[in-house]
Design a protein around this motif. Structure first.
Motif, PDB file in Angstrom:
ATOM      1  N   UNK A  75      -2.371   2.769   4.827  1.00 52.57           N
ATOM      2  CA  UNK A  75      -1.674   2.246   3.657  1.00 52.57           C
ATOM      3  C   UNK A  75      -2.355   0.978   3.155  1.00 52.57           C
ATOM      4  N   UNK A  76      -2.798   0.129   4.071  1.00 55.48           N
ATOM      5  CA  UNK A  76      -3.508  -1.088   3.684  1.00 55.48           C
ATOM      6  C   UNK A  76      -4.774  -0.732   2.893  1.00 55.48           C
ATOM      7  N   UNK A  77      -5.479   0.320   3.305  1.00 52.70           N
ATOM      8  CA  UNK A  77      -6.680   0.738   2.600  1.00 52.70           C
ATOM      9  C   UNK A  77      -6.356   1.197   1.176  1.00 52.70           C
ATOM     10  N   UNK A  78      -5.228   1.870   1.013  1.00 46.50           N
ATOM     11  CA  UNK A  78      -4.788   2.271  -0.330  1.00 46.50           C
ATOM     12  C   UNK A  78      -4.639   1.045  -1.215  1.00 46.50           C
ATOM     13  N   UNK A  79      -4.018   0.000  -0.681  1.00 52.78           N
ATOM     14  CA  UNK A  79      -3.775  -1.198  -1.465  1.00 52.78           C
ATOM     15  C   UNK A  79      -5.063  -1.992  -1.703  1.00 52.78           C
ATOM     16  N   UNK A  86       1.114  -2.340  -4.867  1.00 55.05           N
ATOM     17  CA  UNK A  86       2.202  -3.190  -4.361  1.00 55.05           C
ATOM     18  C   UNK A  86       2.935  -3.924  -5.472  1.00 55.05           C
ATOM     19  N   UNK A  87       2.219  -4.331  -6.514  1.00 57.91           N
ATOM     20  CA  UNK A  87       2.875  -4.999  -7.635  1.00 57.91           C
ATOM     21  C   UNK A  87       3.825  -4.039  -8.346  1.00 57.91           C
ATOM     22  N   UNK A  88       3.406  -2.793  -8.461  1.00 61.75           N
ATOM     23  CA  UNK A  88       4.260  -1.798  -9.107  1.00 61.75           C
ATOM     24  C   UNK A  88       5.515  -1.549  -8.282  1.00 61.75           C
ATOM     25  N   UNK A  89       5.368  -1.501  -6.950  1.00 63.64           N
ATOM     26  CA  UNK A  89       6.534  -1.358  -6.080  1.00 63.64           C
ATOM     27  C   UNK A  89       7.530  -2.486  -6.326  1.00 63.64           C
ATOM     28  N   UNK A  90       7.001  -3.705  -6.481  1.00 64.58           N
ATOM     29  CA  UNK A  90       7.866  -4.874  -6.647  1.00 64.58           C
ATOM     30  C   UNK A  90       8.658  -4.825  -7.945  1.00 64.58           C
ATOM     31  N   UNK A  91       8.169  -4.082  -8.925  1.00 63.80           N
ATOM     32  CA  UNK A  91       8.835  -4.008 -10.222  1.00 63.80           C
ATOM     33  C   UNK A  91       9.866  -2.895 -10.307  1.00 63.80           C
ATOM     34  N   UNK A  92       9.848  -1.984  -9.340  1.00 61.22           N
ATOM     35  CA  UNK A  92      10.768  -0.845  -9.392  1.00 61.22           C
ATOM     36  C   UNK A  92      12.101  -1.202  -8.747  1.00 61.22           C
ATOM     37  N   UNK A  93      13.167  -0.690  -9.300  1.00 64.71           N
ATOM     38  CA  UNK A  93      14.494  -0.957  -8.749  1.00 64.71           C
ATOM     39  C   UNK A  93      14.825  -0.021  -7.589  1.00 64.71           C
ATOM     40  N   UNK A  94      14.172   1.118  -7.539  1.00 61.60           N
ATOM     41  CA  UNK A  94      14.366   2.084  -6.466  1.00 61.60           C
ATOM     42  C   UNK A  94      13.007   2.621  -6.035  1.00 61.60           C
ATOM     43  N   UNK A  95      12.861   3.021  -4.763  1.00 63.65           N
ATOM     44  CA  UNK A  95      11.580   3.596  -4.335  1.00 63.65           C
ATOM     45  C   UNK A  95      11.256   4.837  -5.159  1.00 63.65           C
ATOM     46  N   UNK A  96       9.989   4.994  -5.580  1.00 62.62           N
ATOM     47  CA  UNK A  96       9.631   6.167  -6.369  1.00 62.62           C
ATOM     48  C   UNK A  96       9.773   7.447  -5.563  1.00 62.62           C
ATOM     49  N   UNK A  97      10.273   8.492  -6.211  1.00 64.37           N
ATOM     50  CA  UNK A  97      10.384   9.802  -5.553  1.00 64.37           C
ATOM     51  C   UNK A  97       9.022  10.481  -5.659  1.00 64.37           C
ATOM     52  N   UNK A 128       9.983  -0.606   7.763  1.00 63.24           N
ATOM     53  CA  UNK A 128       9.464  -1.947   8.045  1.00 63.24           C
ATOM     54  C   UNK A 128       7.940  -1.972   8.038  1.00 63.24           C
ATOM     55  N   UNK A 129       7.304  -0.947   8.584  1.00 64.95           N
ATOM     56  CA  UNK A 129       5.842  -0.903   8.594  1.00 64.95           C
ATOM     57  C   UNK A 129       5.314  -0.910   7.171  1.00 64.95           C
ATOM     58  N   UNK A 130       5.921  -0.092   6.312  1.00 61.53           N
ATOM     59  CA  UNK A 130       5.475  -0.036   4.918  1.00 61.53           C
ATOM     60  C   UNK A 130       5.785  -1.325   4.170  1.00 61.53           C
ATOM     61  N   UNK A 131       6.972  -1.876   4.371  1.00 58.81           N
ATOM     62  CA  UNK A 131       7.369  -3.101   3.676  1.00 58.81           C
ATOM     63  C   UNK A 131       6.450  -4.263   4.040  1.00 58.81           C
ATOM     64  N   UNK A 132       6.124  -4.381   5.320  1.00 59.21           N
ATOM     65  CA  UNK A 132       5.215  -5.446   5.737  1.00 59.21           C
ATOM     66  C   UNK A 132       3.839  -5.259   5.099  1.00 59.21           C
ATOM     67  N   UNK A 133       3.335  -4.029   5.084  1.00 59.87           N
ATOM     68  CA  UNK A 133       2.010  -3.775   4.523  1.00 59.87           C
ATOM     69  C   UNK A 133       1.992  -4.075   3.029  1.00 59.87           C
ATOM     70  N   UNK A 134       3.037  -3.649   2.325  1.00 62.78           N
ATOM     71  CA  UNK A 134       3.116  -3.900   0.885  1.00 62.78           C
ATOM     72  C   UNK A 134       3.158  -5.397   0.579  1.00 62.78           C
ATOM     73  N   UNK A 135       4.006  -6.123   1.282  1.00 61.47           N
ATOM     74  CA  UNK A 135       4.159  -7.554   0.990  1.00 61.47           C
ATOM     75  C   UNK A 135       2.880  -8.327   1.321  1.00 61.47           C
ATOM     76  N   UNK A 136       2.192  -7.930   2.390  1.00 62.79           N
ATOM     77  CA  UNK A 136       0.933  -8.601   2.737  1.00 62.79           C
ATOM     78  C   UNK A 136      -0.134  -8.333   1.691  1.00 62.79           C
ATOM     79  N   UNK A 137      -0.085  -7.143   1.086  1.00 65.17           N
ATOM     80  CA  UNK A 137      -1.109  -6.747   0.112  1.00 65.17           C
ATOM     81  C   UNK A 137      -0.804  -7.238  -1.293  1.00 65.17           C
ATOM     82  N   UNK A 138       0.386  -7.740  -1.526  1.00 65.47           N
ATOM     83  CA  UNK A 138       0.771  -8.142  -2.892  1.00 65.47           C
ATOM     84  C   UNK A 138      -0.224  -9.108  -3.548  1.00 65.47           C
ATOM     85  N   UNK A 139      -0.768 -10.098  -2.806  1.00 66.99           N
ATOM     86  CA  UNK A 139      -1.707 -11.038  -3.461  1.00 66.99           C
ATOM     87  C   UNK A 139      -3.074 -10.441  -3.768  1.00 66.99           C
TER      88      UNK A 139
END
Length: 211
Positions: A75-79, A86-97, A128-139
């Motif tokens: 997942x980190x490699x994707x980001x 990760x920025x797009x995730x932060x803008x969504x109100x619900x996880x994308x289906x 939690x694994x995904x949330x941590x990876x997303x938040x670390x990759x946000x910058x």
């Protein structure tokens, strides 16, 4: 869809634009609306594509910890390749289906299955694994499209930084040096947080076994 992904990879932004994507495809905006309902749907499809390009292996390495670590690094490699995600995730109100995204959660739950954990606990671990990876990759997106390096940015603000350091109000911040700056980099936060997270999961499993 690939044209839209290439566009945002190249130009940046916090999410896909219907107008920019239509222009990249050489069609009118209204023509694009025949295929997707709007920006949110376009983003969901793009996320599904990029996760589909990095499928997790079956069955994966032996052991739950190795599996979760592998999934996080995938997942980190994707980001790294698509820092807008990760920025797009932060803008969504619900996880994308998005089935390819959801396959990561499913894979992680299966990684900790048969360990005696309750299903809600397994779900929390996977998320939690995904949330941590997303938040670390946000910058990462900020770093990619910044006009200067982090070192140049700090150098241009050295006066204000020094003033904050010598004020006495921030004694711990005043101790910052090259090692602390390196520790604050996204990749360092990702590695440290992942290790702490997996150590915590290991304690949960161990306490369950001891009980």
């Amino acid at each position: 869809m690939r044209a839209g992904i290439d566009l945002i990879d190249r130009e940046g932004g916090a999410g896909p634009s219907m107008r920019r994507t239509a222009a990249e495809l050489g069609v009118g905006v209204m023509s694009l609306y025949r295929y997707v309902s709007g920006k949110e749907e376009l983003g969901r499809l793009m996320i599904d594509v990029v996760f589909g390009e990095h499928p997790l292996p079956e069955p994966g390495p032996p052991g739950w910890r190795a599996k979760l670590e592998l999934s996080a690094r995938n997942e980190w490699q994707i980001y790294r390749e698509h820092p807008w995600v990760p920025q797009l995730f932060a803008l969504t109100t619900r996880p994308p289906i998005a089935p390819q995204l959801m396959s990561y959660t499913d894979w992680r739950i299966r990684a900790v299955d048969n360990l005696g954990l309750e299903f809600p606990t397994m779900v929390r671990i996977a998320i939690m694994v995904s949330t941590h990876t997303q938040s670390s990759a946000y910058p990462l997106a900020v770093e990619q499209f910044a006009h200067d390096t982090r070192e140049e940015w700090l150098g241009a603000r050295s006066g204000r930084i020094q003033e904050a350091f010598t004020s006495g109000a921030l004694p711990m911040i005043a101790r910052f040096g090259a090692d602390a700056i390196e520790a604050s980099q996204p990749h360092s936060i990702f590695e440290f947080g992942l290790r702490c997270l997996l150590d915590g999961v290991e304690k949960i499993i161990s306490s369950r076994d001891a009980g």
